[in-house]
Design an enzyme around this catalytic site. Sequence first.
Site, PDB file in Angstrom:
ATOM      1  N   GLU A 394       0.842  -1.202   0.000  1.00  0.00           N
ATOM      2  CA  GLU A 394       0.000   0.000   0.000  1.00  0.00           C
ATOM      3  C   GLU A 394       0.876   1.250   0.000  1.00  0.00           C
ATOM      4  O   GLU A 394       1.749   1.385   0.873  1.00  0.00           O
ATOM      5  CB  GLU A 394      -0.908  -0.013   1.240  1.00  0.00           C
ATOM      6  CG  GLU A 394      -1.926  -1.143   1.188  1.00  0.00           C
ATOM      7  CD  GLU A 394      -2.386  -1.608   2.565  1.00  0.00           C
ATOM      8  OE1 GLU A 394      -2.185  -0.878   3.555  1.00  0.00           O
ATOM      9  OE2 GLU A 394      -2.937  -2.715   2.655  1.00  0.00           O
ATOM     10  N   GLU A 437      -4.475  -6.711   2.773  1.00  0.00           N
ATOM     11  CA  GLU A 437      -3.200  -7.300   3.212  1.00  0.00           C
ATOM     12  C   GLU A 437      -3.061  -8.765   2.826  1.00  0.00           C
ATOM     13  O   GLU A 437      -1.963  -9.214   2.472  1.00  0.00           O
ATOM     14  CB  GLU A 437      -3.029  -7.115   4.721  1.00  0.00           C
ATOM     15  CG  GLU A 437      -2.705  -5.684   5.152  1.00  0.00           C
ATOM     16  CD  GLU A 437      -3.909  -4.738   5.122  1.00  0.00           C
ATOM     17  OE1 GLU A 437      -5.046  -5.215   4.949  1.00  0.00           O
ATOM     18  OE2 GLU A 437      -3.703  -3.511   5.244  1.00  0.00           O
ATOM     19  N   GLN A 459       1.794  -2.103   5.696  1.00  0.00           N
ATOM     20  CA  GLN A 459       2.021  -0.701   6.074  1.00  0.00           C
ATOM     21  C   GLN A 459       2.277  -0.502   7.568  1.00  0.00           C
ATOM     22  O   GLN A 459       3.118   0.299   7.941  1.00  0.00           O
ATOM     23  CB  GLN A 459       0.833   0.127   5.617  1.00  0.00           C
ATOM     24  CG  GLN A 459       1.113   1.588   5.525  1.00  0.00           C
ATOM     25  CD  GLN A 459       0.089   2.294   4.654  1.00  0.00           C
ATOM     26  OE1 GLN A 459      -1.052   2.479   5.057  1.00  0.00           O
ATOM     27  NE2 GLN A 459       0.492   2.681   3.468  1.00  0.00           N
ATOM     28  N   PHE A 460       1.549  -1.220   8.395  1.00  0.00           N
ATOM     29  CA  PHE A 460       1.746  -1.173   9.853  1.00  0.00           C
ATOM     30  C   PHE A 460       1.583  -2.589  10.388  1.00  0.00           C
ATOM     31  O   PHE A 460       0.669  -3.304   9.960  1.00  0.00           O
ATOM     32  CB  PHE A 460       0.698  -0.286  10.539  1.00  0.00           C
ATOM     33  CG  PHE A 460       0.830   1.181  10.242  1.00  0.00           C
ATOM     34  CD1 PHE A 460       1.558   2.019  11.088  1.00  0.00           C
ATOM     35  CD2 PHE A 460       0.212   1.732   9.135  1.00  0.00           C
ATOM     36  CE1 PHE A 460       1.665   3.371  10.824  1.00  0.00           C
ATOM     37  CE2 PHE A 460       0.321   3.086   8.864  1.00  0.00           C
ATOM     38  CZ  PHE A 460       1.048   3.908   9.701  1.00  0.00           C
ATOM     39  N   ASP A 462       0.203  -3.414  12.968  1.00  0.00           N
ATOM     40  CA  ASP A 462      -1.165  -3.482  13.499  1.00  0.00           C
ATOM     41  C   ASP A 462      -2.169  -4.001  12.471  1.00  0.00           C
ATOM     42  O   ASP A 462      -3.255  -4.430  12.833  1.00  0.00           O
ATOM     43  CB  ASP A 462      -1.605  -2.083  13.945  1.00  0.00           C
ATOM     44  CG  ASP A 462      -0.532  -1.385  14.762  1.00  0.00           C
ATOM     45  OD1 ASP A 462      -0.774  -1.067  15.917  1.00  0.00           O
ATOM     46  OD2 ASP A 462       0.582  -1.153  14.218  1.00  0.00           O
ATOM     47  N   ILE A 464      -1.401  -6.332  10.004  1.00  0.00           N
ATOM     48  CA  ILE A 464      -0.890  -7.535   9.342  1.00  0.00           C
ATOM     49  C   ILE A 464      -1.903  -8.674   9.434  1.00  0.00           C
ATOM     50  O   ILE A 464      -1.831  -9.653   8.703  1.00  0.00           O
ATOM     51  CB  ILE A 464       0.468  -7.948   9.963  1.00  0.00           C
ATOM     52  CG1 ILE A 464       1.242  -8.867   9.008  1.00  0.00           C
ATOM     53  CG2 ILE A 464       0.303  -8.594  11.331  1.00  0.00           C
ATOM     54  CD1 ILE A 464       2.695  -9.077   9.398  1.00  0.00           C
ATOM     55  N   HIS A 507      -1.442   1.844  16.034  1.00  0.00           N
ATOM     56  CA  HIS A 507      -0.205   2.214  15.332  1.00  0.00           C
ATOM     57  C   HIS A 507       0.996   1.969  16.235  1.00  0.00           C
ATOM     58  O   HIS A 507       2.040   2.586  16.069  1.00  0.00           O
ATOM     59  CB  HIS A 507      -0.220   3.689  14.898  1.00  0.00           C
ATOM     60  CG  HIS A 507      -1.277   3.993  13.896  1.00  0.00           C
ATOM     61  ND1 HIS A 507      -2.584   4.269  14.246  1.00  0.00           N
ATOM     62  CD2 HIS A 507      -1.245   4.043  12.537  1.00  0.00           C
ATOM     63  CE1 HIS A 507      -3.302   4.485  13.155  1.00  0.00           C
ATOM     64  NE2 HIS A 507      -2.513   4.358  12.108  1.00  0.00           N
TER      65      HIS A 507
END
Length: 706
Positions: A394, A437, A459-460, A462, A464, A507
């Site tokens: 992303e 994801e 991207q984070f 959190d 995944i 985050h």
Amino acid sequence: MKAVLKDREAHAFADLSRDQLLAVHRCMLLSRKLDDKEIQLKGQSQIFFQISGAGHEAVLVAAGVTLKPAYDWFFPYYRDRALCLQLGITPYEMLLAAVGARDDPASGGRQMPSHWGHPKYNVVSGSSPTGTQVLHAVGAAEAGVIYSRVPQIPDRASRYHDDEITYVSLGEGATSEGEFWEALNVACTKHLPVLFLIEDNGYAISVPVEVQTAGGDISRLVRGFPGLHVDSIDGTDFFASLSAIREAAAYVRARKGPALVHAHVIRPYSHSLSDDEKLYKPAAEREAEARRDPIARFSEFLRSNGVVNDDELAAMAADVEREVNEAATKALVAPKPPKSTAELWVYSPDVDPTSAAFDTPARPEGKPDTMVEAINRTLKDEMARDPRIVVFGEDVADASKREALPLVKGKGGVFKLTHGLQRLYGDDRVFNSPLAEASIVGRGIGMATRKLKPVVEIQFFDYIWPAMMQIRDEMTMMRYRSGNTWSCPMVIRVPIGGYLRGGGPYHSQSGESIFAHCPGVRIAYPSTAVDAAGLLRTAIRCDDPVLFLEHKHLYRQTYNKGEYPGKDFMIPFGRASLRREGDHVLVITWGALVQRSLLAAQQAEKDHISAAILDLRTIVPYDWETIASHVKRTNRVVIAHEDQLLCGFGGEIGARIAGELFEHLDAPVRRVGARSTPVAYNPDLEEAILPQSSDILKAIRDTARY
Ligand SMILES: Cc1ncc(C[n+]2csc(CCOP(=O)(O)OP(=O)(O)O)c2C)c(N)n1
């Protein structure tokens, strides 16, 4: 409908020779008789699992005669025995899988039977979660497109065909999985050459299609996808199936886009041997299904059209029976995998990322880099070295709109780690993905099975979790479950961690121990810029899947900057780094707690406590030898990590120290970690939740004074 089928029959009959028609019938029969044989063997406890393809044979043989083994790519469902026979997998090979034999080409005794895989025919190893394979197929199709567009890949000519197809099949139940919709979205967005076959037998175990699918008709739902060729057929009718598959395949080969064939089939043998459909399917429904049996229908067609007589059909059935029995007799005495081989193929047997081959000297260049710059430069250098590397995720591209690229500076990731890669290497190798994801990891798996090297970004940390199924059940297990015939070496880069003062619950997450519990993935977790460069290069060049955890708080600090160590610098996995010498207490740590531990050690020095700080750098594997050698020296240990104490990775290390080094300990092993709460947004709360230097200092003091 009837008239259309009649036309299709007439047409298809005309262009198949008598021999071809008989071969079709024989293949369907062989598939059914193999199921029957396995059911018999299961009843005798000679095999351990059975799931049948009964009732699906006609459309599968139609697909098998249309598609090309070792040319097209295949991601079959567990019902696809008839397809796999048609592609070339032998009855003996199938029965080797059933008995769990050493030489079973699908898995070497690792995976259940009917989870097809055969490298010779491009049949990629299948798993058991319903629907995951659809994303692999999309990735495999993308791989073909990437090979066709990236001329720098040296051996690409042998890796793709301009008109190849990637076939993937699934049940109507599995279309309810989000991964199916993610796959359709990507296939249609990128006009990928994928042929989806939905084998709709009306039930997912006991759940009927009208409960499964809005309106009870999956092809009706997907007709709105742009560019998708959609057909709905009676999959128990061989000629209707052949006509539909041919048309769909021609559409895909002509690169008009993906196609989806919705085949209505039957399931006469219950879901599996553990299921009894009489519990939920009334007799009348079962009788109506039996009247549509594809084999009975086809033999009736052959007979009524004078293609064969009863004697010839009986002779064929006897010949099939003989072949199946011979294969079973042979398979039952085939060698089994020795118990001593149980741990083989979790990781690559050929490339060892802990070895000296990955221990290369640094050749520092230029001014100190932050961790962001070090990772970005490593990606740039590795992409220049190996044109098979593709980067997606992303927001990772500079700008997806080509016309915008010359006019803007470029995004290159929300943290800028991939900035400039698209500009340097083009949008076939660096591109944005939809916000999905599972599709990022699943597509990567498909590409990696075709020998591209995906380096993807989640991207984070959190976020995944939608990819967890793909990571845990697919990426980490591909090599093991296929008996080392398939693998998916790839890198998942993931910004992780808190200390952001305002990151909040979504985050700031940690959780490396969750992935350390998944055999088959390596986990790197650098704390400095130089380590990030060296470990990322090892991750990219090794032959295993790697989770590469990048701490967001460490991205732009000054204390962990370092000179870029050059284009070939690698750090072997499983080598901890001693960040500070010390004699009284050993602090084992990683990630953001390395710096916090160093500060705590400075403070402890004022109390005349000398603490050594050991940065693990990789979690899987972790450097037990170095841990043990320091524990034997200091006799006192603190383990400090950012993740929650409860079930954190420190628990594993602490238990091992207690178990194996007990006689060397002068104090209990102490652990420092986060509280068992989410990480709160308010900075004061965050400070109270995440471990601080003061917590580590207290643990050092308590341990030293014990
Ligand atoms: C993700 C996942 N959830 C549940 C299961 C258990 N399960 C195995 S097969 C199956 C039904 C599949 O139905 P369908 O896709 O229609 O295929 P069919 O078996 O009817 O051919 C279920 C629920 C599974 N294997 N994977």
